[in-house]
Write a protein that holds these residues in place. Structure first.
Motif, PDB file in Angstrom:
ATOM      1  N   CYS A 122       0.850  -1.190   0.000  1.00 15.63           N
ATOM      2  CA  CYS A 122       0.000   0.000   0.000  1.00 15.63           C
ATOM      3  C   CYS A 122       0.887   1.242   0.000  1.00 15.63           C
TER       4      CYS A 122
ATOM      5  N   ARG B 279     -12.502   6.684  -1.525  1.00 15.87           N
ATOM      6  CA  ARG B 279     -12.949   5.300  -1.717  1.00 15.87           C
ATOM      7  C   ARG B 279     -14.376   5.290  -2.276  1.00 15.87           C
TER       8      ARG B 279
ATOM      9  N   SER C  83     -11.072   2.427   7.549  1.00 20.78           N
ATOM     10  CA  SER C  83      -9.923   1.736   6.950  1.00 20.78           C
ATOM     11  C   SER C  83     -10.191   1.598   5.457  1.00 20.78           C
ATOM     12  N   ASP C  84      -9.743   0.539   4.862  1.00 20.01           N
ATOM     13  CA  ASP C  84      -9.879   0.354   3.415  1.00 20.01           C
ATOM     14  C   ASP C  84     -11.257  -0.146   2.993  1.00 20.01           C
TER      15      ASP C  84
ATOM     16  N   GLU D 178     -13.258  -3.415  -0.619  1.00 22.18           N
ATOM     17  CA  GLU D 178     -11.950  -3.089  -0.061  1.00 22.18           C
ATOM     18  C   GLU D 178     -11.239  -2.296  -1.156  1.00 22.18           C
TER      19      GLU D 178
ATOM     20  N   ARG E 134      -8.043   0.403  -1.997  1.00 21.65           N
ATOM     21  CA  ARG E 134      -6.823   1.110  -1.609  1.00 21.65           C
ATOM     22  C   ARG E 134      -6.000   1.374  -2.860  1.00 21.65           C
TER      23      ARG E 134
END
Length: 154
Positions: A4, A13, A88-89, A123, A125
Motif C-alpha cells: 500500500c 474510496r 480503513s480500506d 476493499e 486502496r
C-alpha cells in the motif's frame, strides 16, 4: 499482494465505488472511456451469488461477461444509497436498482420481496478495488417463486 503506497480518504474510496457502479450502468465503460476492469487491482476478488468468487482481472472479466450477458439494462438509484465507512480500506454500500434481465424487468420494491435491493462490500486502496463482494438476489425477474412457500401464490 502489492504494498500500500497511498492513503485514501473515505470520500475517495466512495468515488471509486461510484465509478464502478456507474460503469455498470454504462455497459462496463468508465467515465473516462476505459474498461470497468481498470478499476480493479490485478489480484482482486469479486463474489457474485450463484457464480462464486472470481480472482484476478481475467476471472472477474469472465464473471462480468457471464452475469452481464443476462442483463439488458441496469440503473442504480444513486440518491438512495447508504454508505458505511470503516475508517480503513473498507466501504459498505447499500442501494437499489432497476433494469431489465433477459427473463423480464425488475425494480426495487416492485414487488417488495423482489430483486433490486443489494449490498456491496468493498476493499479499496491505492485507487483500486481489491475486493468486492456483492450480496443480492440474482433472480432479477422473480421467476423462482415455486421453491418458497410464502411466494408460491404471488
Amino acid at each position: 499482494m502489492a504494498l500500500c503506497t497511498q492513503t485514501m480518504t473515505d470520500e475517495q474510496r466512495k468515488s471509486v465505488a461510484l465509478e464502478y457502479l456507474k460503469a455498470f450502468d454504462n455497459g462496463g465503460v468508465t467515465s473516462t472511456g476505459g474498461s470497468i476492469l481498470d478499476l480493479f487491482a490485478d489480484d482482486a476478488q469479486v463474489y457474485f451469488p450463484k457464480w462464486g468468487i472470481a480472482t484476478g482481472k481475467e476471472e472477474i472479466g469472465q464473471m462480468f461477461t457471464d452475469v452481464g450477458g443476462t442483463i439488458k439494462s441496469i440503473l442504480h438509484h444513486y440518491s438512495h444509497f447508504n454508505y458505511i465507512f470503516s475508517g480503513s480500506d473498507y466501504l459498505v454500500l447499500e442501494g437499489t436498482s432497476h433494469g431489465e434481465h433477459r427473463d423480464g424487468p425488475w425494480r426495487a420494491g416492485v414487488p417488495e420481496h423482489g430483486a433490486g435491493r443489494w449490498c456491496d462490500v468493498f476493499e479499496i486502496r491505492d485507487w483500486k478495488i481489491h475486493r468486492c463482494f456483492i450480496y443480492l438476489d440474482p433472480d432479477y425477474a422473480g421467476g423462482d417463486n415455486a421453491r418458497y412457500p410464502w411466494l408460491a401464490d404471488k
